[in-house]
Design a protein around this motif. Structure first.
Motif, PDB file in Angstrom:
ATOM      1  N   MET A  55      -6.281 -19.842 -14.920  1.00  0.00           N
ATOM      2  CA  MET A  55      -6.590 -19.116 -16.147  1.00  0.00           C
ATOM      3  C   MET A  55      -5.626 -17.951 -16.355  1.00  0.00           C
ATOM      4  SD  MET A  55      -9.874 -16.788 -16.876  1.00  0.00           S
ATOM      5  CE  MET A  55     -10.960 -18.184 -16.772  1.00  0.00           C
ATOM      6  N   HIS A  56      -5.201 -17.341 -15.221  1.00  0.00           N
ATOM      7  CA  HIS A  56      -4.364 -16.156 -15.385  1.00  0.00           C
ATOM      8  C   HIS A  56      -3.012 -16.538 -15.972  1.00  0.00           C
ATOM      9  CE1 HIS A  56      -2.965 -17.654 -11.473  1.00  0.00           C
ATOM     10  NE2 HIS A  56      -1.834 -17.106 -11.800  1.00  0.00           N
ATOM     11  N   ASP A  57      -2.398 -15.559 -16.598  1.00  0.00           N
ATOM     12  CA  ASP A  57      -1.087 -15.763 -17.190  1.00  0.00           C
ATOM     13  C   ASP A  57      -0.045 -15.638 -16.073  1.00  0.00           C
ATOM     14  OD1 ASP A  57       1.325 -15.543 -18.383  1.00  0.00           O
ATOM     15  OD2 ASP A  57       0.772 -13.887 -19.734  1.00  0.00           O
ATOM     16  N   PRO A  58       0.674 -16.714 -15.778  1.00  0.00           N
ATOM     17  CA  PRO A  58       1.615 -16.649 -14.656  1.00  0.00           C
ATOM     18  C   PRO A  58       2.725 -15.629 -14.863  1.00  0.00           C
ATOM     19  CG  PRO A  58       1.831 -18.723 -15.878  1.00  0.00           C
ATOM     20  CD  PRO A  58       0.635 -18.017 -16.431  1.00  0.00           C
ATOM     21  N   HIS A  59       2.916 -15.196 -16.107  1.00  0.00           N
ATOM     22  CA  HIS A  59       3.991 -14.222 -16.357  1.00  0.00           C
ATOM     23  C   HIS A  59       3.505 -12.780 -16.253  1.00  0.00           C
ATOM     24  CE1 HIS A  59       6.307 -17.634 -17.456  1.00  0.00           C
ATOM     25  NE2 HIS A  59       5.417 -17.967 -18.371  1.00  0.00           N
ATOM     26  N   ALA A  60       2.194 -12.604 -16.140  1.00  0.00           N
ATOM     27  CA  ALA A  60       1.673 -11.234 -16.070  1.00  0.00           C
ATOM     28  C   ALA A  60       1.825 -10.698 -14.647  1.00  0.00           C
ATOM     29  CB  ALA A  60       0.208 -11.221 -16.488  1.00  0.00           C
ATOM     30  N   ASP A  61       1.584  -9.381 -14.501  1.00  0.00           N
ATOM     31  CA  ASP A  61       1.746  -8.744 -13.192  1.00  0.00           C
ATOM     32  C   ASP A  61       0.601  -9.114 -12.256  1.00  0.00           C
ATOM     33  OD1 ASP A  61       3.920  -7.504 -14.293  1.00  0.00           O
ATOM     34  OD2 ASP A  61       2.794  -5.716 -14.895  1.00  0.00           O
ATOM     35  N   HIS A  62       0.932  -9.426 -11.018  1.00  0.00           N
ATOM     36  CA  HIS A  62      -0.092  -9.814 -10.038  1.00  0.00           C
ATOM     37  C   HIS A  62       0.024  -9.001  -8.767  1.00  0.00           C
ATOM     38  CE1 HIS A  62       0.505 -14.145 -11.651  1.00  0.00           C
ATOM     39  NE2 HIS A  62      -0.225 -13.405 -12.439  1.00  0.00           N
ATOM     40  N   ILE A  63      -1.115  -8.838  -8.108  1.00  0.00           N
ATOM     41  CA  ILE A  63      -1.151  -8.242  -6.769  1.00  0.00           C
ATOM     42  C   ILE A  63      -1.708  -9.307  -5.821  1.00  0.00           C
ATOM     43  CG2 ILE A  63      -2.280  -6.501  -5.322  1.00  0.00           C
ATOM     44  CD1 ILE A  63      -0.293  -5.140  -7.081  1.00  0.00           C
ATOM     45  N   LEU A  64      -1.207  -9.320  -4.602  1.00  0.00           N
ATOM     46  CA  LEU A  64      -1.718 -10.262  -3.609  1.00  0.00           C
ATOM     47  C   LEU A  64      -2.447  -9.486  -2.508  1.00  0.00           C
ATOM     48  CD1 LEU A  64      -1.877 -13.161  -2.574  1.00  0.00           C
ATOM     49  CD2 LEU A  64       0.307 -12.807  -1.438  1.00  0.00           C
ATOM     50  N   VAL A  65      -3.633  -9.946  -2.165  1.00  0.00           N
ATOM     51  CA  VAL A  65      -4.375  -9.347  -1.058  1.00  0.00           C
ATOM     52  C   VAL A  65      -4.323 -10.328   0.107  1.00  0.00           C
ATOM     53  CG1 VAL A  65      -6.610  -8.470  -0.264  1.00  0.00           C
ATOM     54  CG2 VAL A  65      -5.929  -8.182  -2.666  1.00  0.00           C
ATOM     55  N   ILE A  66      -3.769  -9.874   1.212  1.00  0.00           N
ATOM     56  CA  ILE A  66      -3.707 -10.722   2.405  1.00  0.00           C
ATOM     57  C   ILE A  66      -4.937 -10.402   3.254  1.00  0.00           C
ATOM     58  CG2 ILE A  66      -2.417 -11.200   4.527  1.00  0.00           C
ATOM     59  CD1 ILE A  66      -0.800 -12.126   2.226  1.00  0.00           C
ATOM     60  N   ILE A  81      -1.346  -6.099  -0.614  1.00  0.00           N
ATOM     61  CA  ILE A  81      -2.277  -5.277   0.154  1.00  0.00           C
ATOM     62  C   ILE A  81      -2.692  -6.061   1.390  1.00  0.00           C
ATOM     63  CG2 ILE A  81      -4.572  -4.214   0.175  1.00  0.00           C
ATOM     64  CD1 ILE A  81      -4.207  -3.386  -2.665  1.00  0.00           C
ATOM     65  N   LEU A  82      -2.600  -5.413   2.548  1.00  0.00           N
ATOM     66  CA  LEU A  82      -3.051  -6.036   3.785  1.00  0.00           C
ATOM     67  C   LEU A  82      -4.461  -5.514   4.047  1.00  0.00           C
ATOM     68  CD1 LEU A  82       0.183  -5.347   5.905  1.00  0.00           C
ATOM     69  CD2 LEU A  82      -0.311  -7.341   4.453  1.00  0.00           C
ATOM     70  N   SER A  83      -5.434  -6.401   4.132  1.00  0.00           N
ATOM     71  CA  SER A  83      -6.835  -5.975   4.224  1.00  0.00           C
ATOM     72  C   SER A  83      -7.178  -5.502   5.627  1.00  0.00           C
ATOM     73  CB  SER A  83      -7.763  -7.141   3.868  1.00  0.00           C
ATOM     74  OG  SER A  83      -8.028  -7.929   5.011  1.00  0.00           O
ATOM     75  N   GLY A  84      -8.396  -5.006   5.772  1.00  0.00           N
ATOM     76  CA  GLY A  84      -8.935  -4.703   7.090  1.00  0.00           C
ATOM     77  C   GLY A  84      -9.324  -5.996   7.787  1.00  0.00           C
ATOM     78  N   GLY A  85      -9.823  -5.857   8.988  1.00  0.00           N
ATOM     79  CA  GLY A  85     -10.244  -7.043   9.722  1.00  0.00           C
ATOM     80  C   GLY A  85     -10.927  -6.642  11.009  1.00  0.00           C
ATOM     81  N   PRO A  86     -11.648  -7.568  11.615  1.00  0.00           N
ATOM     82  CA  PRO A  86     -12.461  -7.237  12.779  1.00  0.00           C
ATOM     83  C   PRO A  86     -11.702  -7.184  14.105  1.00  0.00           C
ATOM     84  CG  PRO A  86     -12.762  -9.539  12.183  1.00  0.00           C
ATOM     85  CD  PRO A  86     -11.816  -8.959  11.181  1.00  0.00           C
ATOM     86  N   GLU A  87     -10.450  -7.645  14.116  1.00  0.00           N
ATOM     87  CA  GLU A  87      -9.743  -7.774  15.397  1.00  0.00           C
ATOM     88  C   GLU A  87      -9.081  -6.460  15.812  1.00  0.00           C
ATOM     89  OE1 GLU A  87      -9.665 -10.859  16.809  1.00  0.00           O
ATOM     90  OE2 GLU A  87      -9.644 -12.321  15.177  1.00  0.00           O
ATOM     91  N   GLY A 147      -5.053  -3.672   8.420  1.00  0.00           N
ATOM     92  CA  GLY A 147      -3.781  -3.927   7.730  1.00  0.00           C
ATOM     93  C   GLY A 147      -2.794  -2.794   7.983  1.00  0.00           C
ATOM     94  N   MET A 148      -3.315  -1.565   8.031  1.00  0.00           N
ATOM     95  CA  MET A 148      -2.463  -0.411   8.332  1.00  0.00           C
ATOM     96  C   MET A 148      -1.987  -0.467   9.778  1.00  0.00           C
ATOM     97  SD  MET A 148      -3.674   3.208   9.503  1.00  0.00           S
ATOM     98  CE  MET A 148      -2.938   4.782   9.049  1.00  0.00           C
ATOM     99  N   GLN A 149      -2.918  -0.863  10.660  1.00  0.00           N
ATOM    100  CA  GLN A 149      -2.560  -0.861  12.087  1.00  0.00           C
ATOM    101  C   GLN A 149      -1.522  -1.937  12.406  1.00  0.00           C
ATOM    102  OE1 GLN A 149      -6.428  -1.158  13.847  1.00  0.00           O
ATOM    103  NE2 GLN A 149      -6.998   0.897  13.205  1.00  0.00           N
ATOM    104  N   THR A 150      -1.691  -3.110  11.803  1.00  0.00           N
ATOM    105  CA  THR A 150      -0.706  -4.159  12.097  1.00  0.00           C
ATOM    106  C   THR A 150       0.645  -3.786  11.493  1.00  0.00           C
ATOM    107  OG1 THR A 150      -0.375  -6.525  12.311  1.00  0.00           O
ATOM    108  CG2 THR A 150      -1.157  -5.792  10.183  1.00  0.00           C
ATOM    109  N   MET A 151       0.595  -3.120  10.345  1.00  0.00           N
ATOM    110  CA  MET A 151       1.841  -2.657   9.726  1.00  0.00           C
ATOM    111  C   MET A 151       2.544  -1.657  10.660  1.00  0.00           C
ATOM    112  SD  MET A 151       1.756  -0.886   6.065  1.00  0.00           S
ATOM    113  CE  MET A 151       3.115  -0.655   5.038  1.00  0.00           C
ATOM    114  N   ALA A 152       1.766  -0.716  11.196  1.00  0.00           N
ATOM    115  CA  ALA A 152       2.344   0.278  12.103  1.00  0.00           C
ATOM    116  C   ALA A 152       2.965  -0.425  13.305  1.00  0.00           C
ATOM    117  CB  ALA A 152       1.268   1.258  12.564  1.00  0.00           C
TER     118      ALA A 152
END
Ligand code: XMP
Length: 517
Positions: free
Chosen positions: A1-12, A54-60, A87-92
Motif C-alpha cells: 500500500m505504501h508509496d515506494p517513492h516516499a520516505d521510509h524508515i527501517l526498524v531492525i 533504527i536498531l531495536s532493543g532485545g532480551p539478549e 541496539g545501542m549496545q550492539t552498535m557500541a
C-alpha cells in the motif's frame, strides 16, 4: 500500500517487546516504516531503501558472543542509524566501543542528564528528562568519533552520538509513553536527522491504497466477508471507494451477534454507503449445528466450520468474483511471519474464510496488511465510518456462542443480547466505555432464587465482565463505580425477563481468561 517513492524508515528487530511500539511511533510521526528481523537478508534491507535505520532493543546480552548483531553493512550505507537499548549496545560493541555486564541494573523510571546540543534532542528544553529504562548491561566505552550526550545514575554512557556520521545510541526507550520526550526524540530522528517528510497520513494512505487495489484487481469482482468488526469494515469502505459495485460483501448473521448488530451493519454499509451486502440469515443453521453441544472448543469449531460452509456456498453464487479481500493487519503479518520477513500470507482465523477450496482460485487482497490497528481506526474515521463502530471493543468470532456457557439456545441468546445491550448502554451513558478495553455480559445457565415484584422468582444469572489491558494477554478487571454497577444490575433484573441475579466478575487474567469459555 505504501508509496515506494516516499520516505521510509527501517526498524531492525532484536526481539524487544517494544519493537512494534517503535514502529507505531514512527508511523504516528507521519513516516512509513517496516520491521525486519535482525537476520533478514541484507539484500532485502538494501532494497527497502530506508532513509534511516533504527536498531531495536532485545532480551539478549551483547557480552555473549553468539547473540545477534547488526550487519556491518548497515553502518556503511551512509544513512543515519539510531540504536535503542540492545541496539545501542550492539552498535557500541560493533563500532569499537565496549559493553559490560553491570551490577547496577535499571528497570523502570530513570533520569537522564543531557549533555551538549545533540540534534537528537532538539526542542527539548530541560537539562534532564524522565525516561524508561530496561537494561542489565551498559556501554562502558564509546566508539571512536562518538561523544557522550546523556548520562543516568547507573549508566554514565546512557546516550552517545557521532553527529558527523549520524549515528546515535540511547540506553532508554523513547517509544514507551513513560519517556517524557520520547515522541520528540523519534520525530527528531526521522524528520530532522533522516529528513523524512510527513507523508504517511490517512488521506495519502487511502489514496495510495485505492490506486494499488485498482491496479491489482483491474475490472475483476471482489468478495469480502463482512463481520461488522473494525478491520473488515474498513476494508469494505476502502474497497467500495476503489471499485464501487464490483465489491460484494457477504455478511453471515449467525444468530450469535449482539442486539441489532445485523441491522446496524446493513444500515451503515448497504443503506448509507451503498455497498452491495448479501445478508445471510443463518441463525437456525448455526443453532441447529450447536444443539446439544456444551464443550467450548467443540462449539468454536462448529461455529467456524459452519461459517466456512455458508460463506463458501454464498461465494460460489458470485460467478465473476476473482478476488477474496481480507482484513489482515500488520501485527498479524509480523507475528505469524516471524523471521520470514513478512512474506507469509495469513488468514485470520476468526474470519474463518481460510477454508475456501482451491478450485475457486480466488486471489487474496489485503489492503490493511501494512497497518497497525490504530492506523486502521484512523482510516475508518477518514472514510466516514461511524465512530461508534470504529471504537468498538473486540468481539470474538464465535460471538455469543462463547458467552453462553454450556449449550447454546435461542432463548439464552435473546436474554444475553438484552442484558449485554443494557450493560453497554450504561457504560456509554456514564462515559466509561472508551476507558475499558473490553466489556460484555455472560449468560450462566443456572437458576438462582430472587424476588421479582411480589413473586419469588427462580431465574438465570448474568455475569458482567469488564477488563483493562494493553495486549489482551494479561488484563485486570475494571473498577466500574458501584453506583453504575447498581444501575446496570437493577435495569437488567427489571427489564430482562428470565434474569433474577447479576454478578460482577473480579478475576484478573491470568489466571482467568477474558472470555468465560
Ligand atoms: P481470552 O478469553 O483468551 O481472550 O483471554 C483474549 C481476547 O481474544 C478474544 N477471543 C476470541 N476471538 N475467536 C476470536 O475471534 C475466539 O474464539 C476467541 N476467544 C477469545 C477475546 O474476546 C479477547 O479479546
Amino acid at each position: 500500500m505504501h508509496d515506494p517513492h516516499a520516505d521510509h524508515i527501517l526498524v531492525i528487530d532484536f526481539g524487544s517487546q517494544y519493537t512494534q511500539l517503535i514502529a507505531r511511533n514512527i508511523r504516528e510521526a507521519g513516516v512509513y516504516c517496516e520491521i525486519y528481523p535482525f537476520d533478514a537478508p541484507m539484500q532485502a534491507i538494501n532494497e527497502f531503501k530506508a532513509r534511516g535505520i533504527i536498531l531495536s532493543g532485545g532480551p539478549e546480552s551483547v557480552t555473549t558472543e553468539e547473540t545477534p548483531r547488526a550487519y556491518h553493512a548497515i553502518f556503511e550505507q551512509g544513512v543515519p542509524v539510531l540504536g535503542i537499548c540492545y541496539g545501542m549496545q550492539t552498535m557500541a560493541a560493533q563500532l569499537g566501543g565496549a559493553v559490560e555486564n553491570s551490577d547496577h541494573k535499571e528497570y523502570g523510571h530513570a533520569m537522564i542528564n543531557l549533555h551538549g546540543h545533540c540534534d537528537l534532542f532538539t526542542g527539548i528544553e530541560a537539562d534532564s528528562i524522565d525516561v524508561w529504562m530496561s537494561h542489565g548491561d551498559r556501554v562502558s566505552a564509546i566508539p571512536e568519533g562518538f561523544s557522550v550526550v546523556g548520562e543516568s545514575k547507573n549508566a554514565p554512557l546512557a546516550a552517545f552520538a557521532d553527529v558527523s556520521r549520524h549515528f546515535y545510541g540511547i540506553q532508554f526507550h523513547p517509544e514507551v509513553t513513560h519517556t517524557r520526550e520520547g515522541k520528540q526524540i523519534i520525530s527528531n530522528f526521522v524528520h530532522g536527522i533522516c529528513g523524512c517528510a510527513r507523508e504517511w497520513v490517512p488521506a495519502n494512505i487511502i489514496q495510495q491504497s485505492i490506486e494499488n487495489m485498482r491496479a491489482q484487481v483491474g475490472k475483476d469482482e471482489v468478495i469480502l466477508g463482512l463481520s461488522g468488526g473494525v478491520d473488515s469494515s474498513v476494508v469494505a469502505a476502502l474497497l467500495h471507494e476503489a471499485i464501487g459495485e464490483k465489491l460484494t460483501c457477504i455478511f453471515v448473521d449467525n444468530g450469535l451477534l449482539r442486539l441489532d448488530e445485523g441491522d446496524q451493519v446493513m444500515q451503515v454499509f448497504a443503506e448509507n454507503l451503498g455497498v452491495t451486502v448479501v445478508r445471510v440469515d443463518a441463525e437456525e443453521e448455526f443453532l441447529g449445528a450447536l444443539k446439544g453441544e456444551s464443550d467450548p472448543e467443540i462449539k468454536r469449531k462448529i461455529i467456524g466450520n459452519k461459517f466456512i460452509e455458508i460463506f463458501e456456498r454464498e461465494a460460489r453464487k458470485l460467478d465473476n468474483a476473482r478476488w477474496l479481500a481480507q482484513g489482515t493487519i500488520y501485527p498479524d503479518v509480523i507475528e505469524s511471519a516471524g523471521n520470514k520477513l513478512g512474506k507469509a500470507k495469513v488468514i485470520k482465523s476468526h474470519h474463518n474464510v481460510g477454508g475456501l477450496p482451491d478450485d475457486m482460485e480466488l486471489g487474496l487482497i489485503e489492503p490493511l496488511r501494512e497497518l497497525f490497528k490504530d492506523e486502521v481506526r484512523r482510516l475508518g474515521v477518514e472514510l466516514g465510518l461511524p465512530a461508534k463502530m470504529i471504537n468498538r471493543h473486540p468481539f470474538p468470532g464465535p460471538g455469543l456462542g462463547v458467552r453462553i456457557l454450556g449449550e447454546v439456545k435461542k432463548e439464552f441468546a435473546d436474554i444475553l443480547r438484552q442484558a449485554d445491550a443494557i450493560y453497554l448502554e450504561e457504560l456509554y451513558r456514564n462515559d466509561l466505555y472508551d476507558s475499558i478495553s473490553q466489556a460484555f455480559a455472560v449468560f450462566l445457565p443456572v437458576k438462582s432464587v430472587g424476588v421479582v415484584g411480589d413473586n419469588r422468582a427462580y431465574e438465570y444469572v448474568i455475569a458482567l465482565r469488564a477488563v483493562e489491558t494493553i495486549d489482551f494477554m494479561t488484563a485486570s478487571w475494571s473498577h466500574i463505580p458501584y453506583d453504575v454497577l447498581g444501575t446496570i444490575s437493577n435495569r437488567i433484573i427489571n427489564e430482562v425477563r428470565g434474569v433474577s441475579r447479576v454478578a460482577y466478575d473480579i478475576s484478573g487474567k491470568p489466571p482467568a481468561t477474558i472470555e468465560w469459555e
